[in-house]
Design an enzyme around this catalytic site. Structure first.
Site, PDB file in Angstrom:
ATOM      1  N   SER A 262       0.958  -1.234  -0.065  1.00  0.00           N
ATOM      2  CA  SER A 262       0.143   0.089  -0.085  1.00  0.00           C
ATOM      3  C   SER A 262       0.823   1.286  -0.040  1.00  0.00           C
ATOM      4  O   SER A 262       2.025   1.251   0.341  1.00  0.00           O
ATOM      5  CB  SER A 262      -0.772  -0.080   1.301  1.00  0.00           C
ATOM      6  N   ASP A 263       0.360   2.299  -0.412  1.00  0.00           N
ATOM      7  CA  ASP A 263       1.070   3.632  -0.147  1.00  0.00           C
ATOM      8  C   ASP A 263       1.212   3.805   1.081  1.00  0.00           C
ATOM      9  O   ASP A 263       0.072   3.293   2.003  1.00  0.00           O
ATOM     10  CB  ASP A 263       0.545   4.667  -1.027  1.00  0.00           C
ATOM     11  N   TYR A 264       1.655   4.907   1.541  1.00  0.00           N
ATOM     12  CA  TYR A 264       1.874   5.379   3.068  1.00  0.00           C
ATOM     13  C   TYR A 264       0.660   5.636   3.832  1.00  0.00           C
ATOM     14  O   TYR A 264       0.103   6.760   3.178  1.00  0.00           O
ATOM     15  CB  TYR A 264       2.864   6.682   2.945  1.00  0.00           C
TER      16      TYR A 264
END
Ligand code: BGC
Length: 717
Positions: A262-264
Site C-alpha cells: 500500500s502507499d503510506y
C-alpha cells in the site's frame, strides 16, 4: 531445486506461524531516517523480536540495517528476515537527474544503466527494495509528481517501466547488486482533479485502459517484484481497495504474482475516503483487493485484521496468500540464505560510492537530459572569448537542488562555466531569491547585466516546488524572478535562460521572444554543473527532447499531443470551430521538441509494403542528413493515425522512437519496424482489435504537425 526448497521453507513457516506473526509479515513501518508521510511510527525492539513487523522503509545504512536485521533473525521466534525499502528515485550515493529530466534522453539503455547503479549502491547500503519507478502518465503540469515520472505518453511510460525494472532487478533478484523494484502508483494518479495532489480521479474506462494501465502492464511483463496502488480513488473506488483492477486485471489477467504494497497510510485512509467505517473494514477491503503489505497503516492490519477475521470479513486463506507472497519475495531476494547480503562492509560501501564510472554516468545522464528549447541566431554554443559572462539568478548557485539530499554537490553554474570557458571572465549576481525580490540584489544584477557581454540567466523552481505534495495552481516563474528577467533583458545583451524545474513551466511570451536561447535543465544531480557547462560551451551537442507538451497558458491544461479529433477542427476564420478566443490551441513547445547544434533534415519516408494483413509486419524508413557543422544525435518519433475506425482514435499515436547519430554533413537512414499489433486499438468493448482500412504513418522530430512526414498504408481484411 532452489524453488522447491524455498517453497517447502515457506510452507513450513506458514504452518508454524501464529496469526500475530502472519499479520506481522504484512506490516511495514517507517524507520524514520527520512520522513515521507504525515505519520510516524515507533519501531520497538519488542515489536521486531515479537515478529510484529515484516519490513521497514526509510531506514538504510549497512550498520543500522544489520542491527535491526540481527534482532529479526536471531531473537525472533521464527527468525524470519526483514526487508528494507526506500524511495530511490534518482540514485542513492550517486545522484542522477530527476526521472522527468532523464526521460528527455529518450534512451531506455540509459534509464536502465542509472537504475543499475542505484541498485548496486542500494545493495551495499542495506536496501532490498525501492519504491520506484514511478510510471504514472501525467498531462497536467500543475501536478508536482510529474517530476518523478515519464511524462505524458503511455509508450514512453511503458519503455521506462521495462528499463527501470531491468536495471533495478538485474537478471536475478538474489544477485549481488540487485534489488526489487516497485512500479507505482497504480493507476491514473496523474489525473488528480485540477492537478491538486491526492485529489479524486474521475476518468473514462477507455483512457484508463489506453493510457494509464499500459505502463503497469509493461512493468508486470518485465517481471517487476512489487506494485504500489495509488492513494487516490478512481471513479469512486480508492485504488487501495480496487478489486476490479488490483485483483481481476493485475493479478488474474496479467498474472502478477508479486507483492502489492500500500502507499503510506493508504489503508487507514480508506476511512477518510469514506468507504470504511473503521480500521477493521479498511483492512478487510485492502486485503481482499490483494494489498499484501500495509505501509504505515497506524495499526490498520495489526489491529484490524484479527477483528476482520472474527467478523468474517476476511478468511485465513486470504491472509495466508498474502503472507506467502511476502515470504516468497524474501526468498527471491536471497534473504533466507543471507539476511545481511545487502549490508556491505564499510570498504565495499566506500568503494561503491567512489567509483569513477558512476560519476561518468551521472555526467552523461545529466547532459543527455538537457533540452535546448530555443537558440536564436545560433547564440549557443558560447564562444570562449575575453569578454565578461554574467551568470545571474537565484538558481545559479545550486540552491535549487540543495533542498534535497544532494547538499555539497550542487550545480554551481558559474563555477563550472569558469572551468569550461577559461578565457572568459565569469561574474555572478543572484538578483533575487527564488520567490522574493530585493531592491539591492536587483540593482546589482542590472548593473552586471549592463556591463557584461552576455548573460546566463538561471530561473525556475527549487526541487521542493515539484514532487509529492507540491502541486502548483500556477506553474510559472515566481513574480520576483519575472521582475529580474525583465530588468536583465532590458539591458539588451544576449540572454541565455536556464530553466530549473521538475515540470513544464508556463513562460511569459516576452521572455521567450527576447531571450536568445532557453534550455530546460531540470534538476540534473551530481553531473549538473559539468553537464550544463558541456552544453553551453559546445563540448556536448544537446540532444534531449520533451516528454511533455509545455503549455502557453494554464488555461490549456491538460494539454497533450494524443488528443482525439473533433468534428469541428480549429479554423481561424470559422467561429464555430474548436479553439480558444484568447490563446492558441498549440502548446508553447510540443512533445518531442528539442534542438541541437546540428541541423537535421528528413526526407524520403517510405514503407517496405503498402498493404498488410493481420500478423504481418513492415519496415518504415526515413532518410536523415546532418546539415550542421557538428556531429549530433537525432531522435525521431513514429506516430500512426487510424483514418477510419469503429472508435475514434487520437490524431497521433506514438508507436516508437529511435535515434541516429550523424557526423557533420553525413546522411543516413533510420528504420522502424511495425507489426499489425501496433495498429490494433481497443474496440467498443475495450478488446484489442485490428480493423481493415487506411492508416497514416507519420515520422518527425516532435509531435508538431508541421514537421511530420507522412505516408499511407492499408490494412487488408
Ligand atoms: C509516496 C510514495 C512513496 C511512499 C514511501 C508516499 O507518500 O506517495 O510514492 O513510495 O510515500 O516513502
Amino acid at each position: 531445486m532452489m524453488e522447491s526448497s524455498g517453497t517447502t521453507r515457506i510452507e513450513q513457516l506458514l504452518s508454524q506461524m501464529t496469526l500475530e506473526e502472519k499479520i506481522g509479515q504484512l506490516v511495514m513501518l517507517s524507520g524514520d531516517l527520512v520522513k515521507t508521510g504525515p505519520t510516524s511510527a515507533s519501531v520497538t525492539h519488542e515489536a521486531i523480536v515479537g515478529g510484529k513487523i515484516g519490513s521497514l522503509l526509510n531506514l538504510w545504512g549497512p550498520e543500522r540495517v544489520r542491527d535491526v536485521q540481527r534482532l529479526a533473525v536471531e531473537e525472533s521466534r521464527l527468525k524470519i528476515p526483514m526487508f528494507f525499502g526506500l524511495d530511490v528515485l534518482r540514485g542513492l550515493s550517486t545522484i542522477f537527474p530527476i526521472p522527468f529530466g532523464e526521460g528527455a534522453a529518450f534512451d531506455p539503455k540509459l534509464w536502465e544503466a542509472t537504475a543499475r547503479v542505484a541498485a548496486e549502491e542500494c545493495a551495499v547500503f542495506g536496501v532490498d527494495i525501492t519504491f520506484a519507478p514511478m510510471i504514472d502518465v501525467a498531462r497536467d503540469p500543475r501536478w508536482g509528481r510529474i517530476q518523478e515520472g515519464p511524462g505524458e505518453d503511455a509508450l514512453v511510460g511503458a519503455r521506462m517501466a521495462e528499463a527501470k525494472v531491468r536495471g533495478y532487478q538485474g537478471p536475478r533478484l538474489a544477485d549481488a547488486g540487485s534489488i526489487a523494484a516497485t512500479i507505482k502508483h497504480l493507476a491514473a494518479y496523474g489525473t488528480v482533479r485540477a492537478g491538486r495532489e491526492y485529489a479524486s480521479v474521475d476518468i473514462s474506462e477507455r483512457s484508463l485502459h489506453e493510457v494509464y494501465l499500459p505502463p503497469f502492464r509493461a512493468g508486470v511483463a518485465a517481471g517487476v517484484a512489487a506494485i504500489m496502488p495509488a492513494f487516490t480513488d478512481l471513479n469512486g473506488t480508492p485504488m487501495t481497495a480496487h478489486v476490479a483492477i488490483l485483483r481481476d486485471i493485475v493479478r488474474r489477467e496479467w498474472g502478477f504474482s508479486g507483492v502489492m504494497i500500500s502507499d503510506y497510510s493508504a489503508v487507514a485512509e480508506l476511512m477518510v475516503h469514506g468507504i470504511a467505517a473503521d480500521q477493521t473494514e479498511a483492512a478487510a477491503l485492502a486485503l481482499n483487493a490483494g494489498v499484501d503489505i500495509d505501509m504505515m497503516g497506524g495499526g490498520a492490519y495489526t489491529d484490524g485484521l484479527p477483528q476482520a477475521l472474527k467478523r468474517g470479513l476476511v478468511t485465513m486463506e486470504t491472509i495466508d496468500s498474502s503472507v506467502r507472497r511476502v515470504l516468497e519475495l524474501k526468498e527471491k531476494l536471497g534473504l533466507f540464505e543471507d539476511p545481511y547480503r545487502r549490508c556491505g562492509s564499510a570498504e565495499a560501501v566506500a568503494a561503491k560510492s567512489a567509483q569513477r564510472s558512476r560519476h561518468g554516468l551521472a555526467r552523461e545522464a545529466a547532459r543527455r537530459s538537457i533540452v535546448l528549447l530555443t537558440n536564436k541566431d545560433d547564440t549557443l554554443p558560447l564562444r570562449d572569448s575575453t569578454g565578461v559572462l554574467a551568470v545571474i539568478g537565484p538558481l545559479a548557485d545550486g540552491k535549487g537542488e540543495a533542498q534535497q539530499d544532494t547538499a555539497g554537490k550542487n550545480p554551481v553554474v558559474f563555477e563550472w562555466l569558469r572551468d569550461a570557458l577559461p578565457q572568459t571572465r565569469v561574474a555572478f549576481a543572484p538578483g533575487c531569491e527564488i520567490e522574493r525580490g530585493h531592491k539591492k540584489a536587483l540593482a546589482d544584477a542590472r548593473v552586471l547585466a549592463r556591463q557584461c557581454d552576455a548573460v546566463v540567466l538561471c530561473l525556475g523552481e527549487t526541487i521542493g516546488m515539484s514532487g509529492e505534495a507540491s502541486s502548483r495552481g500556477r506553474p510559472d516563474l515566481p513574480h520576483a524572478q519575472q521582475e529580474l528577467a525583465r530588468a536583465v533583458l532590458a539591458q539588451k545583451k544576449p540572454v541565455i535562460v536556464l530553466l530549473f524545474s521538475g515540470r513544464p513551466l508556463v513562460l511569459p511570451d516576452w521572455l521567450v521572444e527576447k531571450a536568445k536561447a532557453i534550455l530546460a535543465v531540470w534538476f540534473l544531480g551530481d553531473g549538473a554543473g559539468t553537464a550544463i557547462a558541456d552544453v553551453l560551451s559546445g563540448r556536448f551537442n544537446p540532444s534531449g527532447r520533451l516528454t511533455m507538451s509545455w503549455p502557453v497558458d494554464v488555461g490549456q491544461i491538460p494539454i497533450y499531443f494524443a488528443e482525439r479529433p473533433t468534428g469541428r477542427p480549429p479554423v481561424p476564420a470559422e467561429h464555430y470551430s474548436s479553439k480558444y478566443l484568447d490563446m492558441p490551441n498549440e502548446p508553447r513547445f510540443a512533445f518531442g521538441h528539442g534542438l541541437s547544434y546540428s541541423q537535421f533534415e528528413l526526407s524520403g519516408l517510405r514503407t517496405s509494403r503498402q498493404a498488410v494483413r493481420a500478423g504481418e509486419a513492415l519496415d518504415v524508413t526515413v532518410d536523415v542528413s546532418n546539415k550542421g557543422p557538428q556531429a549530433g544525435e537525432q531522435t525521431l518519433f513514429l506516430f500512426i493515425r487510424d483514418l477510419a475506425s469503429s472508435v475514434t482514435r487520437p490524431a497521433l499515436e506514438l508507436k516508437d522512437f529511435r535515434k541516429i547519430t550523424l557526423a557533420a554533413g553525413e546522411s543516413g537512414a533510420l528504420n522502424f519496424h511495425l507489426t499489425t499489433d501496433d495498429l490494433r486499438f481497443l474496440d467498443r468493448d475495450l478488446q484489442p482489435k485490428l480493423e481493415p482500412g487506411a492508416f497514416d504513418i507519420l515520422v518527425g522530430a516532435s509531435a508538431e504537425a508541421s514537421g511530420l512526414l507522412r505516408t499511407r498504408i492499408e490494412v487488408l481484411g
